[in-house]
Structures are given as C-alpha cells and as structure tokens.
Scaffold this motif. Structure first.
Motif, PDB file in Angstrom:
ATOM      1  N   UNK A 275       0.694  -0.988   0.378  1.00  0.00           N
ATOM      2  CA  UNK A 275       0.005  -0.251  -0.248  1.00  0.00           C
ATOM      3  C   UNK A 275       1.236   1.409  -0.099  1.00  0.00           C
ATOM      4  N   UNK A 276       0.487   2.170  -0.298  1.00  0.00           N
ATOM      5  CA  UNK A 276       0.840   3.621  -0.278  1.00  0.00           C
ATOM      6  C   UNK A 276       1.708   3.958   0.863  1.00  0.00           C
ATOM      7  N   UNK A 277       2.553   4.671   1.296  1.00  0.00           N
ATOM      8  CA  UNK A 277       2.923   5.110   2.926  1.00  0.00           C
ATOM      9  C   UNK A 277       2.169   6.667   3.444  1.00  0.00           C
ATOM     10  N   UNK A 278       2.286   6.999   4.017  1.00  0.00           N
ATOM     11  CA  UNK A 278       1.847   8.151   4.350  1.00  0.00           C
ATOM     12  C   UNK A 278       2.935   9.007   3.091  1.00  0.00           C
ATOM     13  N   UNK A 279       2.066  10.353   2.644  1.00  0.00           N
ATOM     14  CA  UNK A 279       2.764  10.843   1.759  1.00  0.00           C
ATOM     15  C   UNK A 279       3.305  10.402   1.442  1.00  0.00           C
ATOM     16  N   UNK A 280       2.850   9.192  -0.145  1.00  0.00           N
ATOM     17  CA  UNK A 280       3.367   9.270  -1.318  1.00  0.00           C
ATOM     18  C   UNK A 280       2.644   9.385  -2.132  1.00  0.00           C
TER      19      UNK A 280
ATOM     20  N   UNK B 151       3.095  13.120  -2.208  1.00  0.00           N
ATOM     21  CA  UNK B 151       4.413  13.755  -3.085  1.00  0.00           C
ATOM     22  C   UNK B 151       4.775  13.003  -4.108  1.00  0.00           C
ATOM     23  N   UNK B 152       4.174  12.784  -4.766  1.00  0.00           N
ATOM     24  CA  UNK B 152       4.642  11.942  -6.268  1.00  0.00           C
ATOM     25  C   UNK B 152       5.039  12.741  -7.593  1.00  0.00           C
ATOM     26  N   UNK B 153       4.872  13.763  -6.974  1.00  0.00           N
ATOM     27  CA  UNK B 153       5.720  14.825  -8.390  1.00  0.00           C
ATOM     28  C   UNK B 153       7.160  14.349  -8.387  1.00  0.00           C
ATOM     29  N   UNK B 154       7.488  14.055  -7.175  1.00  0.00           N
ATOM     30  CA  UNK B 154       9.078  13.698  -6.539  1.00  0.00           C
ATOM     31  C   UNK B 154       9.404  11.815  -7.012  1.00  0.00           C
ATOM     32  N   UNK B 155       8.583  11.282  -6.991  1.00  0.00           N
ATOM     33  CA  UNK B 155       8.667   9.987  -7.302  1.00  0.00           C
ATOM     34  C   UNK B 155       8.620   9.016  -8.922  1.00  0.00           C
ATOM     35  N   UNK B 156       9.379   8.657  -9.463  1.00  0.00           N
ATOM     36  CA  UNK B 156       9.016   7.618 -10.716  1.00  0.00           C
ATOM     37  C   UNK B 156       9.018   6.219 -10.058  1.00  0.00           C
TER      38      UNK B 156
ATOM     39  N   UNK C 162       7.974   3.731   5.946  1.00  0.00           N
ATOM     40  CA  UNK C 162       6.489   4.231   6.505  1.00  0.00           C
ATOM     41  C   UNK C 162       6.296   4.850   6.292  1.00  0.00           C
ATOM     42  N   UNK C 163       6.872   6.425   5.425  1.00  0.00           N
ATOM     43  CA  UNK C 163       6.761   7.474   5.293  1.00  0.00           C
ATOM     44  C   UNK C 163       7.462   8.352   4.965  1.00  0.00           C
ATOM     45  N   UNK C 164       6.410   9.482   3.658  1.00  0.00           N
ATOM     46  CA  UNK C 164       7.663  10.268   2.902  1.00  0.00           C
ATOM     47  C   UNK C 164       6.794  11.484   3.601  1.00  0.00           C
TER      48      UNK C 164
END
Length: 422
Positions: free
Chosen positions: A170-175, A178-183, A279-281
């Motif tokens: 599952x997505x972690x907290x903040x995932x 802040x998806x613009x910083x994730x590829x 756990x979170x970002x």
C-alpha cells in the motif's frame, strides 16, 4: 451461432505478446481486432526502451510473427545480439505491426475499461457460453463504444500498474501527496530524464534488476556531478542477495549488471540501507524525507527524488464482470500459480505451459503474457509466445496442438526485463 463464429477474437494490448497472438490468428485465418490503449504500439515497452534486455534476439521473436515478416523486406536481427527495448520496437514490433496481416486490425487510443457477455451479467448462467463478449472501449475523446467478440485474449501487461513503496503493498503516508518527486519503474536517467536527477540526491527503492539498472545509470550521471548522493533502500536482509549469480550467473549479461552494482556499493558510490522498511515520506525545505525502520530503529533519509522499483501487479478492474479464477497470492490463473511461484521459481525454472494452465471458468477468455503471471517476476517473452500459440490452437479447435506445449530455452533459462520483488 453462425453470426457468433463470424465475430472477431479481441486482443487487448499491442505489445509483443498481443501482436504474437494476432500473428497466430492470422495464420489460422481467424478474424481478430487489437485494442491498444496507447497512441502507438508497444506503449509499455516505450517507457523502458532505453534499457537492455538480458535475453538475446533468438528468444524474443515469435515464430508466427517471424513467418509473416519473412514475406516482407525485413532484416532479421542477429539471433545472438541482445536488444534494448527501443531496438525490440524498431527492429521487430513496428515492422510486424505494419504488415498487411496485422495493421488493419489495430485500434490505437482504445482502452478496454470493462468486459462482460452480451446481455448477461456475471451471475447469469443460461446461454452464457454462446453469448458474445462485449467490451466497453474508451477512445481518445473519452467516448465509450461497445465492441463484440467471440473470444478475448488479455495481453495488456502490468507495467502501468506499479506496486507502491510500502512493504504492505500500500502507499505509505505522503506517497500520493509528493508523487511529483517519485518515479515508478526505470526512468531514462541518461537521456530524457537527466535534468531531473543531475546534481540531486536520489533514493532507489527495490532489490530487482529494475532498481539495479536505475542505480547504474545514476552512477554514470554522478560522474558529471560528484556531489550527488545515491541511496539504495532494500527490504532484504543482505544486499548481496540482490547481486544475482555474478560471475557464475546463468546469463553473462545479467551477471555483469550484478557485478557492476556490487562494485558501486564496495566503492561507497552508493549508500545501502537494508533491511529498511519505508513508513512515510514528508517534505521540508523542498527536500523529501524518507522515514522508515531498520535494525537500528527509526531512520530518516533526506533526498530530492525517489525511484520506486518494488514490483508490478495486474489491473483486474476491467475483468470484474467475468468469471475468472485467480490464485489468491500470485494473482495468476490458479493452475499456473504453482509453476511460477517466485518463492520457488526463477525465469529458467518455469515449465512450459499453455491453454490448460491459462483457462478460466469464463469459456474462451484468457489472460496471457506478463499479466498472466500476476505479481510473479519470472515472465519472459519466449514463454508468452508459447502461451498464445497454445491458446490460439484451442480457440481454433486444434486441441492436440494446444496440449503439446514446448519451450526451447537454454539449460539455464532466460529473462527479459524483470519485475522486482522483495
């Protein structure tokens, strides 16, 4: 019944397995239609076209497709060379898609959003097996049309449905925030995405070869900007488990990749955190903070960008009105699951399989290719080609050929671009 038999067989996805299914149907003189969600064929592969495969050309070309291409001015690639995704598209898939046998039947910008039986929902039994399939297809302009078929082959793949970075799947907290910083997947770090990562601190999450490929390209980019910091986050207990066979690897190309990343770790070009469970970002002063738990307790890593390569999973939403039977763990067809369980099998140890292992309670519906493997990371193109050969044989009444599944591979087996599993 006669009108039913005149309906086309619907193929979902114009990648290597979908096009192979079309080639086999063409050989059998069967009408078919291919629905491709992208605006070009092989849309999934285009997202990793800069990456080299592990398997050489001789395992990446389907026999029926090759036979069709032999009628045209096509230069067959050297069977022992290893292609990139771009070369797979340009030297094989585009020429195949442009043939008279295939091109008229491809519908681009056509996303299948749901499948059922004409006037028969999932609950109803009477007349089910003789009712045409109805596919709701969304076009580029968002209009939805109904298309009818006598059978459906789902070769839509899984590449566009990555697993989130959380260890629970599952997505972690903040995932999401802040998806613009994730590829997710393998960005083109040395090409179109270089500006995104140059001079930045980057964390790569995952232990498979998708993650390793990203780390190797980041290390090459780091030569232009030595102050870059690279972090490799894994859930494995020991980073050496991610290196593969190294000099003793079944595939020399794969072994070299493992050796290169091992050297990066030993030279401290990459900082490894393992086992580490995110756990979170969060974000502070335009930097991304990754918070997780390791053997040391709660730890934080501060970066600018994150690359997530923790695996893929099938999108099953469009199949909700069909009677399908999937393994509760792997999410592959039930009879296929024991053959591909990633806790037991690697690419080379998966046995040949075909229609019998891919069938569902829904008659004449099949999931093939990478999507048939669900969450297992052991799929290879040669396996998919044999799948569709067997399925097409069954759909055209040649049950003897459907049951005689064979797979010619080297003794050690081959892999394409693997999914990552932790």
């Amino acid at each position: 019944m006669n009108n039913f038999n005149k309906l086309p067989i619907a193929i979902i996805g114009a990648g290597p397995i979908g096009l192979a299914a079309a080639a086999h149907l063409s050989q059998k003189g069967q009408p078919f239609i291919i629905f491709e969600a992208g605006n070009q064929i092989a849309a999934n592969i285009r997202s990793w076209e800069h990456v080299a495969m592990f398997s050489p050309w001789k395992y990446n070309i389907d026999s029926a497709s090759s036979e069709i291409l032999s009628r045209y001015d096509w230069t067959k690639p050297d069977r022992n060379n290893i292609p990139t995704g771009r070369e797979l598209i340009e030297q094989y898939l585009i020429p195949l898609s442009e043939t008279d046998e295939i091109k008229p039947h491809i519908r681009l910008n056509s996303k299948v959003i749901s499948i059922s039986r004409k006037r028969i929902n999932k609950i109803k039994n009477y007349g089910r097996e003789t009712a045409p399939f109805v596919l709701h297809v969304q076009s580029e302009g968002y209009s939805v049309v109904a298309a009818y078929a006598r059978a459906v082959i789902d070769a839509s793949g899984t590449w566009q449905n990555p697993t989130p970075m959380g260890s629970a799947g599952l997505p972690v907290s903040g995932e999401l925030e802040y998806k613009d910083h994730i590829h997710y997947g393998i960005p083109d770090i040395l090409g179109t995405h270089s500006d995104r990562y140059l001079t930045k601190n980057v964390a790569v999450i995952g232990s498979g070869h998708s993650a390793i490929n990203a780390l190797l390209e980041l290390a090459d980019l780091k030569k232009q900007s030595p102050t870059m910091k690279l972090f490799w986050i894994l859930r494995k207990s020991n980073v050496s488990d991610a290196y593969g066979g190294l000099d003793n690897d079944e595939l020399p190309g794969r072994g070299r990749v493992g050796q290169r990343v091992k050297e990066l770790v030993e030279d401290r070009q990459v900082e490894v955190l393992t086992p580490f469970f995110v756990d979170a970002i969060s974000k502070a002063e335009n930097r991304i903070i990754i918070t997780g738990e390791s053997n040391k307790g709660v730890e934080q890593v501060v970066v600018d960008e994150i690359i997530v390569a923790t695996g893929l999973k099938p999108d099953l939403e469009m199949l909700r009105e069909l009677r399908i039977s999937l393994d509760t763990i792997v999410e592959s067809p039930v009879n296929l699951a024991p053959l591909i369980d990633p806790n037991i099998h690697s690419c080379g140890s998966v046995e040949p399989h075909g229609e019998a292992e891919l069938s569902h309670p829904e008659k004449d519906f099949y999931i093939v290719g990478m999507k048939s493997y669900g969450r297992a990371p052991t799929f290879l193109l040669a396996t998919g080609f044999e799948q569709v050969r067997s399925v097409v044989a069954a759909l055209t009444g040649d049950w003897k050929a459907a049951k005689e599944v064979q797979l010619e591979l080297p003794e050690t087996g081959v892999c394409g671009v693997p999914k990552a599993i932790d």
